[in-house]
Design a protein around this motif. Structure first.
Motif, PDB file in Angstrom:
ATOM      1  N   GLY A  62       0.811  -1.212   0.000  1.00  9.40           N
ATOM      2  CA  GLY A  62       0.000   0.000   0.000  1.00  9.40           C
ATOM      3  C   GLY A  62       0.844   1.262   0.000  1.00  9.40           C
ATOM      4  N   LEU A  63       1.955   1.255   0.745  1.00 11.17           N
ATOM      5  CA  LEU A  63       2.829   2.418   0.781  1.00 11.17           C
ATOM      6  C   LEU A  63       3.486   2.658  -0.576  1.00 11.17           C
ATOM      7  CD1 LEU A  63       4.497   1.902   4.269  1.00 11.17           C
ATOM      8  CD2 LEU A  63       3.026   3.811   3.609  1.00 11.17           C
ATOM      9  N   ALA A  64       3.881   1.574  -1.246  1.00 12.19           N
ATOM     10  CA  ALA A  64       4.498   1.719  -2.566  1.00 12.19           C
ATOM     11  C   ALA A  64       3.499   2.305  -3.563  1.00 12.19           C
ATOM     12  CB  ALA A  64       5.022   0.375  -3.055  1.00 12.19           C
ATOM     13  N   VAL A  65       2.277   1.813  -3.529  1.00 17.25           N
ATOM     14  CA  VAL A  65       1.248   2.330  -4.434  1.00 17.25           C
ATOM     15  C   VAL A  65       0.913   3.779  -4.085  1.00 17.25           C
ATOM     16  CG1 VAL A  65      -1.146   2.050  -5.180  1.00 17.25           C
ATOM     17  CG2 VAL A  65       0.314   0.043  -4.882  1.00 17.25           C
ATOM     18  N   ALA A  66       0.843   4.075  -2.790  1.00 13.37           N
ATOM     19  CA  ALA A  66       0.542   5.443  -2.372  1.00 13.37           C
ATOM     20  C   ALA A  66       1.646   6.399  -2.800  1.00 13.37           C
ATOM     21  CB  ALA A  66       0.354   5.500  -0.857  1.00 13.37           C
ATOM     22  N   PHE A  79       9.224   1.512  -7.201  1.00 11.97           N
ATOM     23  CA  PHE A  79       8.729   0.879  -5.978  1.00 11.97           C
ATOM     24  C   PHE A  79       7.537  -0.029  -6.272  1.00 11.97           C
ATOM     25  CE2 PHE A  79      10.438   3.982  -2.534  1.00 11.97           C
ATOM     26  CZ  PHE A  79      11.716   3.712  -2.971  1.00 11.97           C
ATOM     27  N   VAL A  80       6.696   0.364  -7.228  1.00 12.99           N
ATOM     28  CA  VAL A  80       5.558  -0.483  -7.584  1.00 12.99           C
ATOM     29  C   VAL A  80       6.038  -1.742  -8.305  1.00 12.99           C
ATOM     30  CG1 VAL A  80       3.479  -0.631  -9.002  1.00 12.99           C
ATOM     31  CG2 VAL A  80       3.928   1.420  -7.663  1.00 12.99           C
ATOM     32  N   LEU A  81       6.909  -1.580  -9.285  1.00 10.66           N
ATOM     33  CA  LEU A  81       7.343  -2.714 -10.106  1.00 10.66           C
ATOM     34  C   LEU A  81       8.199  -3.697  -9.313  1.00 10.66           C
ATOM     35  CD1 LEU A  81       8.218  -0.906 -13.451  1.00 10.66           C
ATOM     36  CD2 LEU A  81       6.211  -2.308 -12.957  1.00 10.66           C
ATOM     37  N   PHE A  82       9.107  -3.183  -8.492  1.00  6.36           N
ATOM     38  CA  PHE A  82      10.072  -4.056  -7.838  1.00  6.36           C
ATOM     39  C   PHE A  82       9.695  -4.413  -6.403  1.00  6.36           C
ATOM     40  CE2 PHE A  82      12.416  -1.585 -11.029  1.00  6.36           C
ATOM     41  CZ  PHE A  82      12.788  -2.641 -11.860  1.00  6.36           C
ATOM     42  N   ALA A  83       8.618  -3.841  -5.902  1.00  4.82           N
ATOM     43  CA  ALA A  83       8.164  -4.182  -4.553  1.00  4.82           C
ATOM     44  C   ALA A  83       6.710  -4.607  -4.557  1.00  4.82           C
ATOM     45  CB  ALA A  83       8.387  -3.006  -3.601  1.00  4.82           C
ATOM     46  N   ALA A  84       5.819  -3.717  -4.988  1.00  4.84           N
ATOM     47  CA  ALA A  84       4.384  -3.994  -4.862  1.00  4.84           C
ATOM     48  C   ALA A  84       3.952  -5.191  -5.695  1.00  4.84           C
ATOM     49  CB  ALA A  84       3.583  -2.750  -5.252  1.00  4.84           C
ATOM     50  N   VAL A  85       4.360  -5.256  -6.958  1.00  4.87           N
ATOM     51  CA  VAL A  85       3.888  -6.334  -7.835  1.00  4.87           C
ATOM     52  C   VAL A  85       4.367  -7.706  -7.363  1.00  4.87           C
ATOM     53  CG1 VAL A  85       4.000  -7.274 -10.173  1.00  4.87           C
ATOM     54  CG2 VAL A  85       3.564  -4.841  -9.825  1.00  4.87           C
ATOM     55  N   ALA A 220      13.786  -4.368 -18.415  1.00  2.00           N
ATOM     56  CA  ALA A 220      14.711  -5.493 -18.295  1.00  2.00           C
ATOM     57  C   ALA A 220      14.912  -5.920 -16.838  1.00  2.00           C
ATOM     58  CB  ALA A 220      16.044  -5.154 -18.955  1.00  2.00           C
ATOM     59  N   PRO A 221      15.167  -4.992 -15.887  1.00  2.00           N
ATOM     60  CA  PRO A 221      15.302  -5.422 -14.487  1.00  2.00           C
ATOM     61  C   PRO A 221      14.035  -6.073 -13.940  1.00  2.00           C
ATOM     62  CG  PRO A 221      16.182  -3.217 -14.763  1.00  2.00           C
ATOM     63  CD  PRO A 221      15.490  -3.566 -16.043  1.00  2.00           C
ATOM     64  N   PHE A 222      12.857  -5.581 -14.359  1.00  2.00           N
ATOM     65  CA  PHE A 222      11.606  -6.142 -13.860  1.00  2.00           C
ATOM     66  C   PHE A 222      11.417  -7.577 -14.358  1.00  2.00           C
ATOM     67  CE2 PHE A 222       6.887  -6.583 -14.418  1.00  2.00           C
ATOM     68  CZ  PHE A 222       6.586  -6.703 -13.074  1.00  2.00           C
TER      69      PHE A 222
END
Length: 805
Positions: A62-66, A79-85, A220-222
């Motif tokens: 939630g914090l990453a999306v926020a 933060f969304v791609l490498f943490a939230a997803v 590429a990193p994702f």
């Protein structure tokens, strides 16, 4: 908001990894519990820990999306791609597979832990579980040995045929029943163990990528991260299937303590070796080359959605000079020297100075007139250049060592020639090892006047600087009565800790850390040109009169209105002109807190200190303007809100604005990262998660209309300064600028703030674009604006002797 969300993301990234680490260990060791009762207890505890870890995970996501919502997609996409997803996928697997498996284990262990009921009047016998479902009467002990089977007596238990009854068991507690193979098999279910361990791996990698995010582009990193997680999950599944078969075997016994220590020891050793190797590689990769040429200044380019390079005429920076075949209208000589000097207030400085004064002499020139400045380096071993901060000079006259010229070594000289294109308040300073030499004194004020202008009344430049004083006890005199006090008992301004230059930092206006008084007749027009010659924002109080903000960074404000009880905050490197008519009573200019001269400026959060900028104390350095006979009692400092340029003054036409069609759009995320820079482990100051020289240069063509969005999700202020151009502020935090056009060359982007600015690419060259917190620039917060076809023959780096920060 953005700053808080960024801090929370950093915090919960670490906490999520810790929680899932414990949950993963509990899931892995659950099946090795010695008894059914202890296994049930651990299963309950593990279920609670997994549920709590899922809550932590949900908060982390939630914090990453926020953050992405508050900072914009480009400000939080990593933060969304490498943490939230990945965390969402892993958490869903845990919720769908691991939690039901835990529940099944808890239920199974409850029935296994209850011994069979004994006949009335007789204690219960031990339950035979060591031989599996069929039962052999053998009991497995905690050490893995089998106890001798004992037949029953008086018909209460089986015995050899024809044997007589045996005496009853002695009274006492029964031995706890051991976990049967079926229960161990359920506790070792891959559906229970693998999702939890995989989620720990995801949380760990997500935490690392939060503390040290990858640089754009993220595709590429994702993809690599997702492939890595899939491979890890597959390996964990194969391993757990094999381990489950071992744990469910009828003769399995718990390994000895020494054997159980082998695995964590090997794991810790491997982690230590891999971490050491990784840090060594990062250390090596972070080392700056001994020589950086023009190609390394911009080895990759950000096109901002515009046309690719090519088609523009090739030009050398060294040819982009001011007029060389004309006689200059005005000439100045600046001689740089090194030595111990004394401020007017008595403190001693291990100084670097222009023309033997601190600050350097004020240079006054006229708009459009050809001005020549001869720079002589007498004995400054670091080398010297002169950068004309805010003056849009030709590129070769910009004074950046290793980019537009070579540093002037001791005994050498360099000639600058340019026509100032705009009247206003500016300043000059060396751009060779500037984080050190500017602090020690290589700077001064520069005022450009309109042709034929005759200043009326009082026109005074006030340069504020925090000087590294070498002898705090050498200050002469204390604070003047009524000046607000707050200084140390020996006089001077704010007292700080060591500043790394062998001294204590004291706030001064010019070369005086005390109050200065100037007699000004009532009714006299006054213009104070405020210059902040430091890294951090500085907050001023102008008490005793209404005033107007007449100019910002050398740009006149259209139709300024009168202000009362407003504090003024000026960015590091910024300027502000204020005007008023001297009343019959004193007017007092002072600094209200100064992060440049407080210990806060050397802490992790640097200038900001959550917006306090020096805790609001009054500095002893001040300026009192008063008519004769009006007394010297200073009016109290103003305590009103901060002046906001976004809606100040009257609107007027501009050559472009928010609704213009832009040729290029650039997006700069100002951030923090943990890593190495030039071989030093440190908290990095990054642009788009990269540091110099790995930040792509902003590529433009002459004539392009360029828009730049800046978002600061770091823990400190960043006064962003683009050389050779002025910026028009379009909006802040999505709120459009509606007052007088806010032109600036040094825009302070505070933690959490988002700005949109625009400029016309009308001054060809290779230009520095950097944070004017010079410590941040030294540590890598530097990129370049590169015009298509323009190259530089100069080199920077240790071997070249040019250090452009």
């Amino acid at each position: 908001m953005v700053e808080n969300l960024f801090e929370q993301n950093l915090l919960w990234a670490v906490l999520a990894a810790v929680f899932w680490g414990y949950a993963a260990r509990g899931a892995r060791t659950l099946a090795t519990r010695r008894t059914a009762r202890s296994l049930r207890r651990r299963a309950r505890l593990g279920l609670v820990l997994v549920c709590v870890s899922l809550l932590v995970l949900a908060l982390r996501v939630g914090l990453a999306v926020a953050l992405a919502a508050a900072a914009g997609w480009r400000g939080g996409a990593d933060f969304v791609l490498f943490a939230a997803v990945p965390l969402t996928v892993a958490g869903a697997a845990v919720a769908a597979l691991a939690i039901p498996a835990y529940v099944r284990v808890v239920r199974a262990s409850r029935s296994s832990a209850e011994p069979p009921a004994a006949p009335a009047g007789r204690p219960a016998e031990p339950v035979a579980v060591g031989a599996g479902a069929a039962g052999t009467g053998a009991e497995a002990t905690g050490s893995g040995h089998r106890a001798e089977a004992r037949p029953g007596a008086d018909g209460t238990g089986p015995g050899p045929a024809g044997a007589g009854p045996l005496p009853p068991y002695p009274a006492g507690p029964a031995a706890p029943p051991l976990a049967p193979p079926d229960l161990r098999r359920a506790a070792a279910d891959p559906r229970l163990v693998v999702p939890v361990r995989a989620c720990f791996a995801v949380a760990l990698v997500a935490g690392v990528l939060t503390l040290h995010p990858p640089t754009p582009t993220y595709t590429a990193p994702f993809v690599l991260e997702l492939a890595l997680f899939a491979a890890v999950a597959g390996a964990l599944l194969l391993f757990q299937q094999r381990r489950r078969a071992e744990l469910a075997a009828a003769g399995w016994t718990r390994p000895s303590r020494a054997r159980r220590l082998v695995r964590p020891t090997a794991l810790l050793t491997s982690v230590a070796l891999l971490s050491t190797a990784g840090c060594s590689l990062m250390w090596q990769e972070s080392r700056l080359p001994d020589t950086l040429g023009s190609a390394q200044h911009a080895h990759t380019f950000d096109l901002g959605g515009g046309a690719a390079a090519g088609g523009s005429p090739m030009r050398d920076v060294a040819t982009l000079t001011g007029p060389r075949d004309e006689r200059p209208t005005r000439s100045f000589t600046l001689t740089a020297t090194s030595g111990t000097m004394t401020l007017a207030s008595g403190e001693k400085i291990r100084a670097l100075a222009f023309n033997g004064s601190l600050p350097g002499p004020e240079l006054r020139m006229v708009r459009g007139e050809l001005t020549e400045v001869v720079l002589i380096n007498r004995n400054v071993k670091e080398g010297v250049t002169v950068h004309w901060h805010g003056v849009d000079v030709p590129n070769a006259e910009d004074g950046v060592a290793g980019v537009t010229q070579d540093a002037v070594r001791p005994g050498e000289r360099h000639v600058y020639r340019f026509r100032p294109p705009r009247a206003g308040t500016f300043w000059y300073h060396s751009h060779q090892q500037s984080s050190t030499v500017v602090t020690r004194g290589l700077f001064g004020a520069l005022v450009v006047e309109e042709p034929g202008a005759r200043p009326q009344g009082v026109d005074r430049t006030v340069v504020a600087h925090a000087w590294p004083v070498t002898d705090a006890k050498g200050a002469s005199g204390g604070a003047s009565e009524g000046d607000g006090g707050g200084g140390p008992p020996h006089g001077g301004g704010a007292l700080s800790g060591e500043n790394g230059l062998g001294g204590l930092l004291r706030t001064a206006l010019g070369d005086d850390t005390r109050r200065r008084t100037q007699q000004v007749a009532a009714g006299t027009p006054v213009r104070l040109r405020l210059v902040n010659a430091d890294n951090c924002p500085r907050t001023y109080s102008l008490a005793g009169t209404p005033f107007k903000v007449a100019a910002i960074d050398g740009n006149d404000v259209n139709a300024p209105s009168e202000l009362n009880d407003r504090r003024l905050r000026i960015a590091g490197g910024g300027r502000m002109d204020v005007t008023f008519v001297q009343p019959a009573t004193p007017v007092h200019l002072t600094v209200i807190g100064d992060a440049n001269a407080s210990s806060a400026s050397h802490s992790f959060e640097g200038c900001g200190e959550d917006g306090a900028y020096g805790a609001g104390r009054l500095e002893t350095a001040s300026l009192l303007l008063a008519p004769a006979g009006a007394g010297t009692t200073a009016p109290p400092a103003v305590d009103g809100p901060l002046f906001d340029p976004l809606h100040y003054g009257g609107p007027t036409t501009t050559p472009f604005g928010p609704d213009s069609r832009y040729d290029r759009d650039f997006h700069l995320v100002l951030g923090n990262s943990v890593g190495f820079f030039d071989g030093r482990p440190m908290m990095l100051w990054t642009v788009n998660n990269a540091v110099y020289p790995d930040i792509p240069a902003l590529m433009v063509k002459e004539g392009d209309l360029v828009r730049v969005s800046l978002v600061n999700r770091s823990l400190d202020d960043h006064p962003m300064h683009l050389h050779g151009h002025r910026l028009l502020v379009l909006s802040r935090d999505d709120e459009k600028a509606t007052g007088s056009p806010w032109w600036t060359d040094t825009l302070n982007v505070a933690p959490g703030e988002r700005y949109e600015v625009a400029f016309r690419a009308d001054n060809p060259g290779v230009w520095m674009d950097h944070c004017h917190n010079l410590d941040h620039a030294r540590d890598g917060m530097v990129l370049h604006l590169a015009y298509d076809g323009v190259t530089s023959p100069f080199h920077s780096g240790r071997a070249s002797g040019n250090q452009p920060e």
